[in-house]
Design a protein around this motif. Structure first.
Motif, PDB file in Angstrom:
ATOM      1  N   VAL A   1       9.727   3.102   2.779  1.00  0.00           N
ATOM      2  CA  VAL A   1       8.604   2.099   3.338  1.00  0.00           C
ATOM      3  C   VAL A   1       9.246   1.115   4.210  1.00  0.00           C
ATOM      4  O   VAL A   1      10.069   0.077   3.836  1.00  0.00           O
ATOM      5  N   ASP A   2       8.995   1.247   5.626  1.00  0.00           N
ATOM      6  CA  ASP A   2       9.117   0.079   6.607  1.00  0.00           C
ATOM      7  C   ASP A   2       8.178  -1.041   6.575  1.00  0.00           C
ATOM      8  O   ASP A   2       7.121  -0.408   5.989  1.00  0.00           O
ATOM      9  N   ALA A   3       8.121  -1.775   7.376  1.00  0.00           N
ATOM     10  CA  ALA A   3       7.080  -2.826   7.504  1.00  0.00           C
ATOM     11  C   ALA A   3       5.907  -2.021   7.907  1.00  0.00           C
ATOM     12  O   ALA A   3       4.742  -2.191   7.280  1.00  0.00           O
ATOM     13  N   LEU A   4       5.748  -1.248   9.151  1.00  0.00           N
ATOM     14  CA  LEU A   4       4.541  -0.468   9.520  1.00  0.00           C
ATOM     15  C   LEU A   4       4.091   0.249   8.218  1.00  0.00           C
ATOM     16  O   LEU A   4       2.730   0.081   8.053  1.00  0.00           O
ATOM     17  N   GLY A   5       5.071   1.107   7.724  1.00  0.00           N
ATOM     18  CA  GLY A   5       4.339   1.781   6.591  1.00  0.00           C
ATOM     19  C   GLY A   5       3.613   0.839   5.555  1.00  0.00           C
ATOM     20  O   GLY A   5       2.818   1.304   4.943  1.00  0.00           O
ATOM     21  N   LEU A   6       4.406  -0.012   5.220  1.00  0.00           N
ATOM     22  CA  LEU A   6       4.005  -1.031   4.119  1.00  0.00           C
ATOM     23  C   LEU A   6       2.645  -1.671   4.288  1.00  0.00           C
ATOM     24  O   LEU A   6       1.488  -1.534   3.540  1.00  0.00           O
ATOM     25  N   LEU A   7       2.394  -2.006   5.737  1.00  0.00           N
ATOM     26  CA  LEU A   7       1.002  -2.654   5.951  1.00  0.00           C
ATOM     27  C   LEU A   7      -0.060  -1.512   5.820  1.00  0.00           C
ATOM     28  O   LEU A   7      -1.047  -1.586   5.425  1.00  0.00           O
ATOM     29  N   ALA A   8       0.297  -0.396   6.579  1.00  0.00           N
ATOM     30  CA  ALA A   8      -0.922   0.996   6.441  1.00  0.00           C
ATOM     31  C   ALA A   8      -1.038   1.350   5.143  1.00  0.00           C
ATOM     32  O   ALA A   8      -2.181   1.459   4.377  1.00  0.00           O
ATOM     33  N   LEU A   9      -0.003   1.161   4.239  1.00  0.00           N
ATOM     34  CA  LEU A   9       0.108   1.498   2.868  1.00  0.00           C
ATOM     35  C   LEU A   9      -0.911   0.393   2.001  1.00  0.00           C
ATOM     36  O   LEU A   9      -1.841   0.990   1.239  1.00  0.00           O
ATOM     37  N   SER A  10      -0.675  -0.800   2.270  1.00  0.00           N
ATOM     38  CA  SER A  10      -1.465  -1.697   1.648  1.00  0.00           C
ATOM     39  C   SER A  10      -2.831  -1.629   1.890  1.00  0.00           C
ATOM     40  O   SER A  10      -3.857  -1.728   1.146  1.00  0.00           O
ATOM     41  N   LEU A  11      -3.353  -1.296   3.264  1.00  0.00           N
ATOM     42  CA  LEU A  11      -4.550  -1.097   3.698  1.00  0.00           C
ATOM     43  C   LEU A  11      -5.415   0.172   2.973  1.00  0.00           C
ATOM     44  O   LEU A  11      -6.523  -0.124   2.361  1.00  0.00           O
TER      45      LEU A  11
END
Lengths: 213, 480
Positions: free
Chosen positions: B59-69
């Motif tokens: 999980v990189d920052a971009l993935g984490l943000l999308a995952l949180s959404l």
């Protein structure tokens, strides 16, 4: 004499024309089954080094592309009792000519592309032609089941291209792709059953209720 | 470990719901699994060291943000499902088979597949995840089981199958372009971007843009969108507009980052900006005559996908704006769709003809719809205001100054019919204006989403801001 793998690739290419030229849906489906068998054999013939992964891939491709999907589609047309494509948007002769044009263009394009060897040049050309013919079938045929057949052709074409990259695309991904294609066709098949029941027809030209007015 | 749980729990629960409907296919299962998913994503924020088990899945920052959404909207929809399944069927027509194993099972499998897309660092694995997303959504669209939803799901299946097939071809082209490093691994693609073969990379970009752009719904590849969003149940529309588009955006954003890094920006940028402007133009045109609330939201989605593509095309601060706007638009679309879902439950239709005087009939949902209008047209105090401003400013600062002007003009044109229709629905006149009951689950879920969007607009929490900046850097951009 023609090497075996070239023969298989040419076979894949010619089977596209059976799909284009026939009005019988069952012949079309059987052609894709044969095409699937040729595709399953290709990785074994191209790189005859055996490993557990390769055996699994060959068997998986054979099972999905030449047994499961065709059986399922044949059952679909039997239950919907349709046999023929009547009045496609582009006639059979016309679509054969367009298919021939696609092959000519594909070979010209493949020659210009920077590919490694002459054997992958043939693969790339056959792949581009199969993808184009798949799209052609999706666009020009009216029966919804032919759109599924076109999609199978499209996927087969992409699989052919994938063979040139087989040392780069990992095994797990190839299995994932196979699974996705199978489930995709399966879901399409279920929807087909219901379209047939609701509309008493598998003519995609009848699906015109949702339009901007 | 946490990442593997994130993938395994919804996948197992989905399989259970399909195989053993008596145990698995309940609203409680969907709610429980989505809340557990949200808690696990929360621990990922707290423990960044748990990012992932390997190079392929992390999980990189971009993935984490999308995952949180994804996780947050799913938790809200999980709450909504409880109220939705309890609610008596709308009065029009026979009640379709609601609930059931297909519905719960496919919702959970969709969550698993969307999670896989968010955590994939491998372009082909991302493709497998996105195809799984497409397939698990299809039975949900077709939930109502009538002629119109059949037609919608057929269009969706045929078009997105072709799109996703083209994306697969693009992925193979990307592998061809690469000579060094692990094939198709995002970090190795970025590291060796300069050594990629430019011709193959261009071909790869075009095919991936077509494939993932179709999944996002960029014009002219958007034709499935109004039909699908219009016929799918509203909560499925919410998930599609927020999460399925976010997954497709991740694919497009990653390949754009590689292409920009490789130095084919002059080839990539006009394509992205062209698709963006066309999407805004198409949305503005078709919004004019629209008489259906869900189809209006679909065209609004086309508009916002255009804005995301604009941000990617502009680059720099635009990348930051695009990721920020991804979150804002997802939250806004999700709660607007859930509000429309309440209206459909009360009045039995999403068409304007049956939906007037909503403020008297379903006051809370109508209020949420009005808030949705404000959020989706980019008005303060919602987060969409900030991100849209950021996107327009980034465009103005770059070499595409004329595009910024055009975007502003189109946004203004879009506002008028959208606002007129929503105001007609909320304030207009209706003969039988009796009040409908609105359950707590049905109101609580969209309210939570709207609250989160408000927080994003009023102040940006520091960890979130840091992750946004890090995600922008991943995409080759910077913080404003």
């Amino acid at each position: 004499m023609l090497p075996l793998h070239d023969g298989l690739v040419l076979g894949v290419l010619l089977l596209n024309f059976f799909v284009l030229g026939t009005s019988r849906l069952s012949s079309g489906i059987r052609s894709t089954a044969l095409q699937g068998a040729a595709l399953a054999a290709l990785p074994a013939v191209l790189h005859p080094v055996w490993s557990f992964h390769k055996v699994l891939l060959v068997l998986g491709t054979l099972a999905v592309k030449s047994i499961l999907i065709p059986t399922f589609l044949l059952r679909a047309i039997r239950e919907a009792s349709i046999r023929r494509e009547v009045e496609p948007h582009v006639g059979f002769v016309g679509s054969l000519l367009l298919g021939a044009l696609a092959v000519a263009v594909a070979f010209t394009v493949a020659r210009r592309l920077p590919v490694a060897s002459s054997e992958s040049e043939l693969l790339v050309a056959a792949s581009i032609a199969t993808v184009t013919i798949g799209l052609l079938v999706i666009v020009t045929r009216r029966k919804a089941i032919n759109q599924v057949i076109g999609y199978v052709l499209l996927e087969n074409g992409i699989y052919l291209y994938g063979l040139t990259q087989s040392d780069r695309v990992p095994f797990l991904v190839e299995l994932g792709v196979l699974l996705d294609v199978f489930v995709g066709v399966f879901v399409m098949g279920i929807v087909l059953f219901d379209i047939n029941r609701e509309f008493d027809s598998l003519d995609s030209a009848r699906l015109v209720h949702l339009r901007e007015r | 470990m946490i990442v593997l749980l994130l993938l395994a729990v919804p996948a197992a629960a989905g399989a259970l719901a399909l195989a053993a409907p008596r145990v698995g296919a309940r609203a409680g299962t969907v709610l429980g699994v989505s809340l557990l998913h949200l808690v696990l994503v929360g621990t990922l924020w707290a423990l960044p060291a748990q990012a992932g088990p390997g190079a392929w899945i992390s999980v990189d920052a971009l993935g984490l943000l999308a995952l949180s959404l994804v996780s947050f909207t799913f938790a809200a929809v999980g709450c909504y499902v409880v109220g939705y399944l309890r609610h008596p069927a709308p009065r029009s027509g026979a009640a379709p088979a609601r609930g059931g194993r297909m519905f719960a099972g496919c919702l959970l499998l969709l969550l698993a597949a969307a999670t896989l897309v968010c955590v994939s660092q491998h372009m082909a694995l991302l493709w497998v995840g996105l195809e799984a997303v497409t397939l698990s959504v299809a039975p949900l669209i077709y939930h109502e089981r009538n002629r119109r939803s059949l037609e919608a799901v057929w269009k969706y299946l045929v078009l997105s199958s072709v799109g996703i097939a083209l994306a697969l071809l693009g992925t193979f082209f990307l592998a061809t372009a690469q000579e060094a490093g692990t094939p198709l691994l995002f970090s190795d693609l970025m590291r060796g971007a300069r050594t990629l073969h430019p011709g193959w990379l261009q071909a790869a970009f075009v095919f991936l843009l077509l494939g993932y752009g179709l999944k996002m719904g960029l014009a002219p590849l958007h034709t499935w969108k109004p039909d699908t969003y219009g016929e799918a149940p509203s909560l499925v529309g919410a998930l599609m507009a927020a999460d399925v588009t976010a997954c497709a955006f991740l694919g497009l954003a990653r390949v754009t980052a590689v292409a920009m890094h490789a130095g084919i920006g002059p080839f990539v940028q006009p394509l992205l900006i062209g698709f963006a402007l066309l999407s805004l133009g198409v949305a503005a045109t078709f919004m004019l005559g629209q008489r259906d609330l869900k189809r209006m939201l679909a065209y609004s989605s086309v508009e916002h996908m255009g804005l995301l593509a604009l941000g990617l095309g502009v680059g720099g601060v635009g990348s930051y704006g695009a990721v920020y706007h991804l979150l804002n638009n997802g939250l806004a679309k999700a709660f607007a769709f859930l509000a429309v879902g309440n209206i459909v439950l009360a009045t039995g239709t999403a068409r304007l003809d049956g939906n007037r005087a909503l403020l008297r009939r379903v006051p809370l949902s109508a209020g949420l719809l009005l808030a949705g209008l404000l959020a989706l047209t980019g008005s303060p105090p919602f987060g969409t205001f900030l991100s849209m401003l950021l996107l327009v400013r980034a465009t103005w600062a770059g070499p595409f100054r004329w595009a910024a002007l055009l975007v502003c003009a189109l946004l203004a044109v879009l506002f008028v019919p959208f606002a007129a229709r929503v105001l007609e629905a909320t304030y207009g006149d209706h003969p039988t204006a009796e009040r409908h009951r609105e359950g707590p689950w049905l109101i609580g879920a969209p309210l939570a989403l709207a609250g989160a969007l408000l927080v994003l607009g009023l102040f940006l929490p520091v960890p979130l801001g840091d992750r946004l900046a890090a995600a922008a850097v991943t995409l080759g951009g910077q913080r404003p």
